[in-house]
Design a protein around this motif. Structure first.
Motif, mmCIF file in Angstrom:
data_model
loop_
_atom_site.group_PDB
_atom_site.id
_atom_site.type_symbol
_atom_site.label_atom_id
_atom_site.label_comp_id
_atom_site.label_asym_id
_atom_site.label_seq_id
_atom_site.Cartn_x
_atom_site.Cartn_y
_atom_site.Cartn_z
ATOM 1 N N CYS A 1 4.907 8.540 -3.832
ATOM 2 C CA CYS A 1 5.641 7.428 -4.422
ATOM 3 C C CYS A 1 6.989 7.353 -3.708
ATOM 4 O O CYS A 1 7.718 8.345 -3.647
ATOM 5 C CB CYS A 1 5.832 7.650 -5.920
ATOM 6 S SG CYS A 1 6.754 6.329 -6.728
ATOM 7 N N HIS A 2 7.291 6.178 -3.159
ATOM 8 C CA HIS A 2 8.544 6.005 -2.422
ATOM 9 C C HIS A 2 9.257 4.759 -2.924
ATOM 10 O O HIS A 2 8.829 3.639 -2.659
ATOM 11 C CB HIS A 2 8.292 5.870 -0.921
ATOM 12 C CG HIS A 2 7.590 7.042 -0.326
ATOM 13 N ND1 HIS A 2 8.203 8.245 -0.123
ATOM 14 C CD2 HIS A 2 6.305 7.197 0.065
ATOM 15 C CE1 HIS A 2 7.325 9.095 0.392
ATOM 16 N NE2 HIS A 2 6.171 8.489 0.509
ATOM 17 N N LEU A 3 10.337 4.970 -3.660
ATOM 18 C CA LEU A 3 11.184 3.876 -4.118
ATOM 19 C C LEU A 3 12.121 3.526 -2.969
ATOM 20 O O LEU A 3 12.800 4.408 -2.429
ATOM 21 C CB LEU A 3 11.972 4.313 -5.357
ATOM 22 C CG LEU A 3 12.868 3.278 -6.006
ATOM 23 C CD1 LEU A 3 12.038 2.151 -6.613
ATOM 24 C CD2 LEU A 3 13.731 3.927 -7.074
ATOM 25 N N THR B 1 13.708 4.568 -11.662
ATOM 26 C CA THR B 1 13.708 5.731 -10.782
ATOM 27 C C THR B 1 12.308 5.947 -10.200
ATOM 28 O O THR B 1 11.315 5.450 -10.727
ATOM 29 C CB THR B 1 14.123 7.010 -11.530
ATOM 30 O OG1 THR B 1 13.113 7.325 -12.490
ATOM 31 C CG2 THR B 1 15.481 6.853 -12.200
ATOM 32 N N GLU B 2 12.260 6.710 -9.129
ATOM 33 C CA GLU B 2 10.994 7.049 -8.497
ATOM 34 C C GLU B 2 10.087 7.802 -9.466
ATOM 35 O O GLU B 2 8.882 7.560 -9.516
ATOM 36 C CB GLU B 2 11.274 7.887 -7.238
ATOM 37 C CG GLU B 2 10.136 7.956 -6.275
ATOM 38 C CD GLU B 2 10.580 8.536 -4.945
ATOM 39 O OE1 GLU B 2 10.940 7.750 -4.052
ATOM 40 O OE2 GLU B 2 10.568 9.769 -4.814
ATOM 41 N N ASP B 3 10.659 8.699 -10.253
ATOM 42 C CA ASP B 3 9.882 9.458 -11.237
ATOM 43 C C ASP B 3 9.236 8.543 -12.271
ATOM 44 O O ASP B 3 8.099 8.767 -12.692
ATOM 45 C CB ASP B 3 10.754 10.504 -11.940
ATOM 46 C CG ASP B 3 11.146 11.652 -11.033
ATOM 47 O OD1 ASP B 3 10.470 11.876 -10.001
ATOM 48 O OD2 ASP B 3 12.134 12.345 -11.357
ATOM 49 N N GLU C 1 6.275 6.764 -10.595
ATOM 50 C CA GLU C 1 5.164 7.707 -10.436
ATOM 51 C C GLU C 1 4.472 7.988 -11.768
ATOM 52 O O GLU C 1 3.242 7.988 -11.847
ATOM 53 C CB GLU C 1 5.656 9.008 -9.810
ATOM 54 C CG GLU C 1 4.525 9.967 -9.515
ATOM 55 C CD GLU C 1 4.953 11.185 -8.714
ATOM 56 O OE1 GLU C 1 4.139 12.101 -8.595
ATOM 57 O OE2 GLU C 1 6.097 11.209 -8.205
ATOM 58 N N ALA D 1 8.751 -0.562 -4.454
ATOM 59 C CA ALA D 1 8.308 0.789 -4.096
ATOM 60 C C ALA D 1 6.923 0.706 -3.466
ATOM 61 O O ALA D 1 6.246 -0.325 -3.548
ATOM 62 C CB ALA D 1 8.257 1.674 -5.335
ATOM 63 N N SER E 1 18.454 1.207 -5.795
ATOM 64 C CA SER E 1 17.103 0.679 -5.633
ATOM 65 C C SER E 1 17.142 -0.742 -5.073
ATOM 66 O O SER E 1 17.996 -1.549 -5.434
ATOM 67 C CB SER E 1 16.385 0.670 -6.978
ATOM 68 O OG SER E 1 15.186 -0.057 -6.889
ATOM 69 N N VAL F 1 3.383 3.031 -3.564
ATOM 70 C CA VAL F 1 2.694 4.115 -4.250
ATOM 71 C C VAL F 1 1.353 4.314 -3.566
ATOM 72 O O VAL F 1 0.626 3.349 -3.346
ATOM 73 C CB VAL F 1 2.479 3.781 -5.747
ATOM 74 C CG1 VAL F 1 1.663 4.864 -6.431
ATOM 75 C CG2 VAL F 1 3.817 3.594 -6.450
#
Length: 102
Positions: A32-34, A15-17, A20, A47, A43, A49
């Motif tokens: 942060c961009h997945l 996940t994006e979280d 990050e 990503a 996904s 960052v």
């Protein structure tokens, strides 16, 4: 020097979280961009960052490139500038007019 990073070879379940949180270990994360598949919202395995400073970006590359994350070795490097591409032609446009098959 750039402070935007490319992060590749991510698990499709990441996940994006999670990305990050990992990069916060190297410093302040500004963005942060997945990347997600536009049809499935799953996904795409990479990503981008953006770190707060160039120094933190370089630190993140040293810390995380080739590091195992969720069972996969990450690929982390300074992102290249986005290339401008010509607009895509719409492939679904149906041409109207007389049919050639009378």
């Amino acid at each position: 020097m750039e402070k935007r990073l490319y992060v590749g070879n991510l698990s499709y379940n990441t996940t994006e979280d999670e990305v990050e949180a990992l990069f916060q270990q190297a410093g302040a994360v500004e963005a942060c961009h997945l990347m997600l598949d536009k049809f499935t919202s799953r996904s795409r395995g990479f990503a981008f960052v953006e770190m707060a400073t160039v120094e933190e970006a370089n630190k993140a590359v040293k810390l995380f490139n080739d590091k195992d994350f969720q069972g996969r070795p990450l690929r982390v490097n300074i992102a290249r500038p986005r290339e401008e591409r010509p607009p895509r032609r719409n492939q679904n446009v149906h041409r109207s007019g007389p049919s050639e098959n009378h």
